[in-house]
Enzyme design. Structure first.
Site, short mmCIF file in Angstrom:
data_model
loop_
_atom_site.label_atom_id
_atom_site.label_comp_id
_atom_site.label_asym_id
_atom_site.label_seq_id
_atom_site.Cartn_x
_atom_site.Cartn_y
_atom_site.Cartn_z
N HIS A 155 2.14 4.35 6.43
CA HIS A 155 1.72 4.95 5.16
C HIS A 155 2.28 6.37 5.06
O HIS A 155 2.08 7.19 5.97
CB HIS A 155 0.20 4.95 5.06
CG HIS A 155 -0.37 3.56 4.99
ND1 HIS A 155 -0.79 2.89 6.10
CD2 HIS A 155 -0.53 2.73 3.93
CE1 HIS A 155 -1.21 1.68 5.75
NE2 HIS A 155 -1.06 1.56 4.43
N ASP B 268 -0.20 6.19 11.33
CA ASP B 268 0.10 4.79 11.67
C ASP B 268 1.59 4.47 11.56
O ASP B 268 2.01 3.35 11.76
CB ASP B 268 -0.71 3.83 10.82
CG ASP B 268 -0.44 3.95 9.32
OD1 ASP B 268 0.49 4.70 8.93
OD2 ASP B 268 -1.16 3.29 8.54
N SER C 88 0.81 -1.22 0.00
CA SER C 88 0.00 0.00 0.00
C SER C 88 0.84 1.27 0.00
O SER C 88 0.37 2.32 -0.45
CB SER C 88 -0.93 0.02 1.22
OG SER C 88 -0.19 -0.08 2.41
#
Length: 207
Positions: free
Chosen positions: A188, A185, A15
């Site tokens: 990311h 987090d 991601s």
């Protein structure tokens, strides 16, 4: 590294590379891949490049290996960057989502080696070790991320592959501000972190 007119440049990963690419019309996402594409087009207008975002959110090294031929090699990359591993680490801490098997550091190295074997025909191949936006180096997840990053470097050395380090750039940023200031987090990269990654990769692309 010298780019050539018509080069296919592929970015493979999870991601952190994907960056919501399914919701962009050109499939480049909203992260560092788009920033790099824009820089290449802006500063090398004499050349035509094809830039491919082969990141898929949630991927571990096992997931990426399973789709490597279909999603990466099939693009016939001339230049290839691979950043994978943070989900291999994260699954050891994601106690609420035990569906994916936890991948040991040894299994991670084996998966990465298999990816390198499949990529021997690529003209320029680069590995990017996983990073973690936590400046406390005794943090449990930071410690494990560095263990997986060390295996990335070891596999790269075995295959003679260049390593692109982004953790030092994030560490430099975190000398002034905490990682959570750009990533809630700590994984990311979002807009600012994507710029940090893009700047480092562009140096290898001589852009």
């Amino acid at each position: 590294m010298k780019l050539h007119d018509g080069d296919v440049i592929v970015f493979a990963g999870d991601s952190t590379t994907d960056a919501d690419k399914r919701n962009t019309s050109d499939g480049l996402g909203n992260g560092y891949v788009r920033l790099i594409r824009n820089a290449l087009f802006a500063f090398h207008p004499e050349n035509n490049f094809r830039v491919v975002n082969a990141g898929v959110g949630g991927n571990t090294s096992a997931h990426l290996l399973a789709r490597w031929d279909r999603d990466v090699i099939s693009c016939k990359p001339d230049v290839l960057f691979c950043m994978i591993g943070i989900n291999d680490v994260w699954r050891h801490f994601d106690y609420l989502d035990p569906q994916d098997a936890r991948i040991s550091v040894e299994e991670y190295a084996e998966n990465l080696a298999a990816i390198c074997e499949k990529s021997k025909g690529v003209r320029e191949f680069y590995l990017i070790p996983p990073y973690y936006l936590e400046r406390n180096r005794s943090d449990e997840m930071r410690v494990m991320t560095e263990q997986y990053a060390d295996r990335t470097r070891a596999v790269a050395a075995r295959y003679g592959i260049t390593v692109v380090e982004v953790q030092p750039d994030f560490d430099a940023y975190m000398n002034s501000r905490p990682g959570q200031s750009i990533s809630w987090d700590r994984v990311h990269p979002f807009e600012v972190g994507s710029m940090i990654i893009a700047r480092r990769i562009l140096q290898f692309l001589n852009c």
